[in-house]
Each structure stands twice: as structure tokens, then as C-alpha cells.
Design an enzyme around this catalytic site. Structure first.
Site, PDB file in Angstrom:
ATOM      1  N   HIS A   1       1.053  -1.207  -0.073  1.00 42.14           N
ATOM      2  CA  HIS A   1       0.030  -0.091  -0.136  1.00 42.14           C
ATOM      3  C   HIS A   1       0.839   1.158  -0.043  1.00 42.14           C
ATOM      4  CE1 HIS A   1      -3.548  -2.219   1.248  1.00 42.14           C
ATOM      5  NE2 HIS A   1      -2.557  -3.074   1.644  1.00 42.14           N
TER       6      HIS A   1
ATOM      7  N   HIS B   1      -8.164  -8.350  -0.336  1.00 39.07           N
ATOM      8  CA  HIS B   1      -7.689  -8.984   0.883  1.00 39.07           C
ATOM      9  C   HIS B   1      -8.710  -9.884   1.473  1.00 39.07           C
ATOM     10  CE1 HIS B   1      -5.063  -5.469   0.572  1.00 39.07           C
ATOM     11  NE2 HIS B   1      -4.352  -5.682   1.781  1.00 39.07           N
TER      12      HIS B   1
ATOM     13  N   GLU C   1      -7.111 -12.624   6.096  1.00 34.94           N
ATOM     14  CA  GLU C   1      -6.127 -12.192   6.979  1.00 34.94           C
ATOM     15  C   GLU C   1      -6.441 -12.164   8.535  1.00 34.94           C
ATOM     16  OE1 GLU C   1      -5.610  -7.544   6.766  1.00 34.94           O
ATOM     17  OE2 GLU C   1      -3.823  -7.602   7.485  1.00 34.94           O
TER      18      GLU C   1
ATOM     19  N   ASP D   1       3.576  -5.157   2.584  1.00 33.50           N
ATOM     20  CA  ASP D   1       2.152  -4.433   2.878  1.00 33.50           C
ATOM     21  C   ASP D   1       2.470  -3.028   3.219  1.00 33.50           C
ATOM     22  OD1 ASP D   1      -0.403  -4.637   3.495  1.00 33.50           O
ATOM     23  OD2 ASP D   1      -0.281  -5.790   5.251  1.00 33.50           O
ATOM     24  N   ASP D   2       2.600  -2.625   4.530  1.00 32.11           N
ATOM     25  CA  ASP D   2       3.053  -1.189   4.741  1.00 32.11           C
ATOM     26  C   ASP D   2       4.302  -1.210   5.728  1.00 32.11           C
ATOM     27  OD1 ASP D   2       0.075  -0.251   4.400  1.00 32.11           O
ATOM     28  OD2 ASP D   2      -0.152  -2.292   5.320  1.00 32.11           O
TER      29      ASP D   2
HETATM   30  N1  HPA Z   1      -5.335  -5.048   5.720  1.00 34.39           N
HETATM   31  C1  HPA Z   1      -6.551  -4.432   5.138  1.00 34.39           C
HETATM   32  N2  HPA Z   1      -6.107  -3.214   4.731  1.00 34.39           N
HETATM   33  C2  HPA Z   1      -4.945  -2.587   4.719  1.00 34.39           C
HETATM   34  C3  HPA Z   1      -3.899  -3.157   5.071  1.00 34.39           C
HETATM   35  C4  HPA Z   1      -3.889  -4.760   5.495  1.00 34.39           C
HETATM   36  O1  HPA Z   1      -3.155  -5.383   5.870  1.00 34.39           O
HETATM   37  N3  HPA Z   1      -2.871  -2.348   4.874  1.00 34.39           N
HETATM   38  C5  HPA Z   1      -3.496  -1.169   4.589  1.00 34.39           C
HETATM   39  N4  HPA Z   1      -4.771  -1.372   4.321  1.00 34.39           N
HETATM   40 ZN    ZN Z   2      -2.454  -5.099   2.545  1.00 32.66          ZN
END
Ligand code: HPA
Ligand code: ZN
Length: 337
Positions: free
Chosen positions: A18, A196, A199, A277-278
Site C-alpha cells: 500500500h 484482501h 487476514e 504490505d505497509d
Molecule cells: N489489511 C487491510 N487493509 C489494509 C492493510 C491490510 O493489511 N494495509 C493497508 N490497508
Molecule cells: Zn494489505
């Protein structure tokens, strides 16, 4: 060659990033100053100390707040360019990045400002750094269907820049079926789809992303192990999972890296990949994620390289481009012997 050097020089392909999650605290401060925005922190160090999460939502609250410093097209350019320079350090040769337009349009920033800034940096990344890329637009699943439809409408004039649509934000309580009609329209407009799923949410979210949203990849997906039949289907059909090991640790999807199931899934023949991811929020970019997995699980170099080969297989580029990337991985493997 030891594993650390091997991982460092291994060509990598990122499929789950992201761009707003690559905003480093230092740049957050710089942009806050440039755009005259007050931050609830005294220093970049204080920002880092605030990054203690206990689940996905506790992260999202801080993450959306951080994005408030992004105002002008140049801000989105600078953010993306800084990420690409990190890619270069980690030998990332191709990246497919997410952006969340609603995070910005909801605060009055124009869709075009966001997409043009990001895209211009990606083009420069290709020209100046030799890093190829694709752009995927995500819908925020905590917002309603109307907002997603309006966002899709804004994306139509930018089809040349955006390869696909995805679904992110709070998974619990916002299942894929909420966005089935939006995804139908996106598919009809020629976008590829990802989501997604699995998770924090149940395996039904993985099944429904595949069947209702027609996704060709699942982002995260690690909870598939709750259903052995699903694991078998993912392996047989080689449905890619874009797994994010350090993210999973930070958001308590797994308590320790030893317990993480990515290596077990790789050995069961699933098309699993490693992603960041982030990275600014979760403590590491691509190389760090590879190292974290390799330090917790004993693996061969061939197995480590398989993560990149899987990502190439799962990427949204043509066969000739895939083959050129495979050749680079094969060269890295043979020079490491
Ligand atoms: N999951 C859901 N939304 C998100 C994520 C994630 O890992 N990272 C940024 N937005
Ligand atoms: Zn993500």
C-alpha cells in the site's frame, strides 16, 4: 554465499504494497511542515513509538491519520519515489502497488491529483531505475457500495494507468459480497480483480472473493489453513497468496514468526509470495521480510528463490516480461552456488 547475502542479491517482485503504508515518519514530518498540517506527535521518533498495534483496526486508525499530510500531486510523487528508491536497495525488479483513493477523496483531494502523482513516479522508476510496475486501486471496505461505485467512475478516465481493483481496510464485518456489483462493473470495464481476504476474516471471505469477485489473487489468505479442502484447491489451481510476514506479526495474525505458516504452504505447492504490505508501519521492506522468514524457518536457496518465481507467475505482466524476470532469478541462483 550465506543466506543473508543470497537474499539481498535475489531479484524480488512485490505484489502487496500500500503506497500510503510506505510513508516514513521523516517524510510525514516534512510534508506536514510543507503543507502546514499539525501532527499529534513531537518528532519522527514519537511517531515510531506510536506504532504499537494489537489488531488490524488499531493499525488502520493510525494509518489513515498519517495519510492526511498528502495534499498535492508532488506529495504523492515524492512518497512513491521514496518507495522506489527502497525497492532499488532491496533489488526489487517489479512491483504492483495499491493505492486507496477514498482515503484522499474523502478529505477533498482530487482523484486525479493522487493517481497522476503516483503514476508519474512509477514512470520515472521504470526509466531511471529500471523497476517495472503496475498500479491497483483498492476500495475501502468499511465504506459503502455507493462510494465504491463513485470511485470506480473516477478511475475510468485513468484505465491506461490502473491494471486492477482490490479491496482493503477492515475485513471483519465487511465481506466481499458487499462489493459484488462494483466488482462486476470493474470486470466489465476490463480491470483485473484482487481482494484482501483471510487476514483476520474467515475462509468464507477467501471462497467468496474467488467466486463472487473473480479475483485472480488473494491478498494475505493465510487463514486458508482453517479449511484443508481450500488449501488443496489453492494448491491445485495455483491461486496466488500475497503473504506479508512482518505485517502478520505486527497485527498479531501470528504470535511469532516460527508459527507463521508461509513455509508450510510453500512446501504444499501453493503459489505463496513474500510482500511488505505497509513497510513503514510494520518494520521492514522486502529484504527484511525475506530475512525474517528465513531466520525463523530453515530453507534452501531454491526455496527462497521460489518465492520470487511464484510472484513472477502471479504478476500482471505479459509472458515475455515474466520470462525476462525468471531469467534474472535463475542467474542469481546459479551465481550463488
Ligand atoms: N489489511 C487491510 N487493509 C489494509 C492493510 C491490510 O493489511 N494495509 C493497508 N490497508
Ligand atoms: Zn494489505
Amino acid at each position: 554465499m550465506n543466506h543473508t547475502s543470497f537474499i539481498q542479491q535475489l531479484p524480488k517482485v512485490e505484489l502487496h504494497l500500500h503506497i500510503e503504508g510506505s510513508l516514513e515518519p521523516e517524510m510525514m514530518f516534512e510534508l506536514a511542515q510543507r503543507n502546514h498540517i499539525a501532527l499529534p506527535y513531537d518528532s519522527p521518533q514519537a511517531v515510531k513509538e506510536a506504532y504499537q498495534f494489537h489488531n488490524l483496526q488499531s493499525f488502520l486508525d493510525i494509518y489513515y491519520q498519517g495519510a492526511n499530510v498528502l495534499i498535492h500531486e508532488q506529495d504523492f510523487y515524492d512518497l512513491t519515489w521514496a518507495y522506489l528508491l527502497r525497492c532499488q536497495q532491496d533489488n526489487v525488479i517489479h512491483t504492483e502497488i495499491f493505492f486507496d483513493p477514498q482515503t484522499h477523496t474523502e478529505r477533498g483531494i482530487a482523484f486525479d491529483t493522487v493517481v497522476n502523482g503516483i503514476y508519474r513516479a512509477l514512470q520515472d522508476g521504470e526509466k531511471q531505475l529500471g523497476i517495472s510496475s503496475q498500479l491497483i486501486m483498492c476500495f475501502l471496505r468499511h465504506l459503502d457500495e455507493d462510494s465504491a461505485f463513485a470511485t470506480l467512475e473516477l478511475a475510468l478516465p485513468h484505465k491506461d494507468k490502473i491494471v486492477g481493483v482490490g479491496l482493503d481496510s477492515s475485513e471483519l464485518g465487511h465481506p466481499p459480497e458487499k462489493f459484488q456489483r462494483v466488482f462486476e462493473k470493474a470486470l466489465a470495464e476490463g480491470f483485473l480483480t484482487v481482494a484482501h481476504a483471510g487476514e483476520e476474516g474467515p475462509v468464507s471471505n477467501i471462497y467468496n472473493s474467488l467466486s463472487l469477485l473473480k479475483t485472480t489473487r488473494i491478498d494475505h489468505g493465510v487463514r486458508c489453513v482453517d479449511d484443508p479442502q481450500l488449501v488443496q484447491q489453492l494448491a491445485e489451481q495455483r491461486i496466488p497468496l500475497t503473504v506479508c510476514p512482518l505485517s502478520n506479526l505486527k497485527l498479531k495474525v501470528f504470535e511469532t514468526m516460527d508459527e507463521h505458516n508461509i513455509v508450510e504452504l510453500l512446501r504444499q505447492g501453493l503459489c505463496v509470495t513474500i510482500n511488505s504490505d505497509d513497510p513503514s508501519y510494520f518494520g521492514g521492506y522486502m529484504t527484511d521480510n525475506f530475512l525474517a522468514v528465513a531466520n525463523a524457518h530453515s530453507m534452501t536457496k531454491q526455496e527462497l528463490a521460489q518465492f520470487t518465481l511464484n510472484a513472477i507467475e502471479a504478476s500482471f505482466v505479459d509472458e515475455a516480461h515474466k520470462q525476462r524476470m525468471v531469467d534474472k532469478v535463475v542467474a542469481a541462483l546459479s551465481s550463488a552456488e
